[in-house]
Design a protein around this motif. Structure first.
Motif, mmCIF file in Angstrom:
data_model
loop_
_atom_site.group_PDB
_atom_site.id
_atom_site.type_symbol
_atom_site.label_atom_id
_atom_site.label_comp_id
_atom_site.label_asym_id
_atom_site.label_seq_id
_atom_site.Cartn_x
_atom_site.Cartn_y
_atom_site.Cartn_z
ATOM 1 N N SER A 1 0.827 -1.199 0.000
ATOM 2 C CA SER A 1 0.000 0.000 0.000
ATOM 3 C C SER A 1 0.863 1.252 0.000
ATOM 4 C CB SER A 1 -0.936 0.012 1.215
ATOM 5 O OG SER A 1 -0.176 0.028 2.410
ATOM 6 N N PHE A 2 0.331 2.320 -0.567
ATOM 7 C CA PHE A 2 0.969 3.627 -0.461
ATOM 8 C C PHE A 2 0.791 4.087 0.991
ATOM 9 C CE2 PHE A 2 1.315 5.543 -4.924
ATOM 10 C CZ PHE A 2 1.388 4.313 -5.545
ATOM 11 N N PRO A 3 1.848 4.477 1.687
ATOM 12 C CA PRO A 3 1.716 4.844 3.101
ATOM 13 C C PRO A 3 0.789 6.021 3.366
ATOM 14 C CG PRO A 3 4.018 4.413 2.566
ATOM 15 C CD PRO A 3 3.273 4.419 1.272
ATOM 16 N N HIS A 4 0.687 6.977 2.422
ATOM 17 C CA HIS A 4 -0.072 8.194 2.699
ATOM 18 C C HIS A 4 -1.186 8.458 1.681
ATOM 19 C CE1 HIS A 4 4.005 8.827 4.498
ATOM 20 N NE2 HIS A 4 3.238 9.090 5.541
ATOM 21 N N ALA A 5 -1.586 7.436 0.949
ATOM 22 C CA ALA A 5 -2.678 7.575 -0.020
ATOM 23 C C ALA A 5 -3.464 6.266 -0.040
ATOM 24 C CB ALA A 5 -2.126 7.886 -1.408
ATOM 25 N N PRO A 6 -4.743 6.316 -0.405
ATOM 26 C CA PRO A 6 -5.562 5.091 -0.406
ATOM 27 C C PRO A 6 -5.323 4.237 -1.648
ATOM 28 C CG PRO A 6 -6.887 6.925 -1.123
ATOM 29 C CD PRO A 6 -5.539 7.506 -0.773
ATOM 30 N N LEU A 7 -4.060 4.059 -2.002
ATOM 31 C CA LEU A 7 -3.694 3.321 -3.205
ATOM 32 C C LEU A 7 -2.878 2.093 -2.824
ATOM 33 C CD1 LEU A 7 -2.457 6.261 -5.499
ATOM 34 C CD2 LEU A 7 -4.803 5.463 -5.103
ATOM 35 N N LEU B 1 9.001 -4.720 -3.576
ATOM 36 C CA LEU B 1 7.713 -4.146 -3.947
ATOM 37 C C LEU B 1 7.331 -3.020 -2.982
ATOM 38 C CD1 LEU B 1 5.199 -4.391 -5.777
ATOM 39 C CD2 LEU B 1 4.301 -6.052 -4.133
ATOM 40 N N GLU B 2 7.533 -3.248 -1.689
ATOM 41 C CA GLU B 2 7.216 -2.224 -0.693
ATOM 42 C C GLU B 2 8.095 -0.988 -0.865
ATOM 43 O OE1 GLU B 2 7.574 -4.094 3.087
ATOM 44 O OE2 GLU B 2 5.779 -5.341 2.820
ATOM 45 N N ALA B 3 9.368 -1.203 -1.173
ATOM 46 C CA ALA B 3 10.278 -0.067 -1.366
ATOM 47 C C ALA B 3 9.852 0.781 -2.570
ATOM 48 C CB ALA B 3 11.704 -0.567 -1.539
ATOM 49 N N LEU B 4 9.517 0.134 -3.672
ATOM 50 C CA LEU B 4 9.060 0.871 -4.850
ATOM 51 C C LEU B 4 7.798 1.664 -4.542
ATOM 52 C CD1 LEU B 4 9.489 -1.574 -7.884
ATOM 53 C CD2 LEU B 4 10.686 0.584 -7.502
ATOM 54 N N THR B 5 6.905 1.068 -3.767
ATOM 55 C CA THR B 5 5.647 1.737 -3.439
ATOM 56 C C THR B 5 5.878 2.945 -2.540
ATOM 57 O OG1 THR B 5 4.537 -0.402 -3.622
ATOM 58 C CG2 THR B 5 3.308 1.363 -2.583
ATOM 59 N N ARG B 6 6.821 2.862 -1.613
ATOM 60 C CA ARG B 6 7.126 4.019 -0.760
ATOM 61 C C ARG B 6 7.673 5.177 -1.597
ATOM 62 N NH1 ARG B 6 9.527 0.150 2.595
ATOM 63 N NH2 ARG B 6 11.619 0.956 2.137
ATOM 64 N N ILE B 7 8.528 4.862 -2.574
ATOM 65 C CA ILE B 7 9.060 5.912 -3.451
ATOM 66 C C ILE B 7 7.930 6.531 -4.270
ATOM 67 C CG2 ILE B 7 10.566 6.348 -5.426
ATOM 68 C CD1 ILE B 7 12.336 4.025 -4.305
ATOM 69 N N ALA B 8 7.069 5.685 -4.813
ATOM 70 C CA ALA B 8 5.946 6.188 -5.609
ATOM 71 C C ALA B 8 5.005 7.039 -4.762
ATOM 72 C CB ALA B 8 5.191 5.019 -6.235
ATOM 73 N N ASP B 9 4.786 6.632 -3.519
ATOM 74 C CA ASP B 9 3.906 7.383 -2.624
ATOM 75 C C ASP B 9 4.449 8.790 -2.384
ATOM 76 O OD1 ASP B 9 1.744 7.487 -0.438
ATOM 77 O OD2 ASP B 9 3.577 7.908 0.698
ATOM 78 N N ARG B 10 5.766 8.892 -2.145
ATOM 79 C CA ARG B 10 6.355 10.216 -1.928
ATOM 80 C C ARG B 10 6.209 11.099 -3.172
ATOM 81 N NH1 ARG B 10 10.255 12.489 1.393
ATOM 82 N NH2 ARG B 10 9.311 11.109 2.943
ATOM 83 N N ARG B 11 6.470 10.525 -4.350
ATOM 84 C CA ARG B 11 6.339 11.313 -5.580
ATOM 85 C C ARG B 11 4.884 11.655 -5.859
ATOM 86 N NH1 ARG B 11 8.111 15.366 -7.916
ATOM 87 N NH2 ARG B 11 8.107 15.382 -10.205
ATOM 88 N N TRP B 12 3.978 10.748 -5.560
ATOM 89 C CA TRP B 12 2.539 10.998 -5.729
ATOM 90 C C TRP B 12 2.126 12.222 -4.909
ATOM 91 C CZ3 TRP B 12 -1.520 8.910 -8.538
ATOM 92 C CH2 TRP B 12 -2.816 9.157 -8.069
ATOM 93 N N ALA B 13 2.567 12.278 -3.646
ATOM 94 C CA ALA B 13 2.219 13.410 -2.785
ATOM 95 C C ALA B 13 2.793 14.715 -3.337
ATOM 96 C CB ALA B 13 2.735 13.154 -1.370
#
Length: 214
Positions: free
Chosen positions: A168-174, A193-205
């Protein structure tokens, strides 16, 4: 010469990998790469990159490996030459994620590279609150199935099933969800997979922040 990735279970003790390498050498194979996927309970799961003089030697090599005490072969598959480097692929994916300039491009690239890096049959990013599929590749399940799967996994704190991995994205409902059959996802793959998602979450924000005016 053809190359193959052999996923093996072996005892997590000194000399076990050496015994496996010796058996590979006995059939004139060359062990050119090792990726440790999981360790625990006295066992390790490794992926070995092996080059053979001929594909006709696969059955003989497998028989040799099964002669080593405590060794089981989970999977073998051909691999392209040059052999991909999982660590370099992960770094490349991370760099490309932070370079994206729109949220849509970000999730599209995330599913493409996560699917490639982890050799998934399908990948998807789903908004599990709005039940909306934001990006996918391969024959991904419906947004409803994905949202229900993520909600159930969140409630039970499950990492997924053998053939489905998610983060899951840590700070988005994705959530990013991947699937494949015949080869279970292991600890190292789920951590990647979790590491990639954390990076994506930061860029998403960052991409959703209001732009300064004036």
């Amino acid at each position: 010469m053809p190359s193959f990735v052999v996923r093996v279970w072996l005892p997590d003790r000194p000399g076990a990998l050496g015994a496996v390498a010796s058996r590979i050498g006995a059939v004139r194979g060359d062990l050119t790469g090792i990726d440790i996927l999981e360790r625990g309970a006295g066992r390790a799961i490794d992926e070995l990159v092996v080059t053979l003089p001929s594909a006709d030697l696969i059955d003989l090599m497998l028989r040799e490996l099964r002669e080593v005490e405590g060794v089981d072969v989970e999977d073998i598959r051909p691999v392209a030459v040059p052999v991909p480097d999982p660590r370099l692929d992960a770094l490349e994916s991370a760099a490309l994620l932070v370079e994206q300039t729109t949220a849509g491009d970000l999730v599209e690239l995330l599913v493409e590279h996560a699917s490639r890096d982890l050799e998934a049959a399908w990948a998807a990013v789903v908004d599990h609150v709005a039940v909306e599929l934001l990006a996918s590749t391969g024959e991904a399940p419906s947004s409803t199935w994905l949202a229900v799967f993520v909600a159930g996994s969140l409630a039970s704190e499950a990492a997924g099933t053998d053939d489905v991995a998610w983060a899951s994205f840590p700070h988005a409902p994705l959530a990013l969800v991947l699937g494949r059959s015949g080869r279970p996802f292991r600890q190292r793959e789920r951590a990647q997979l979790e590491a990639l998602t954390r990076i994506a979450d930061r860029r998403w924000a960052e991409l959703l922040l209001p732009r300064p005016t004036g």
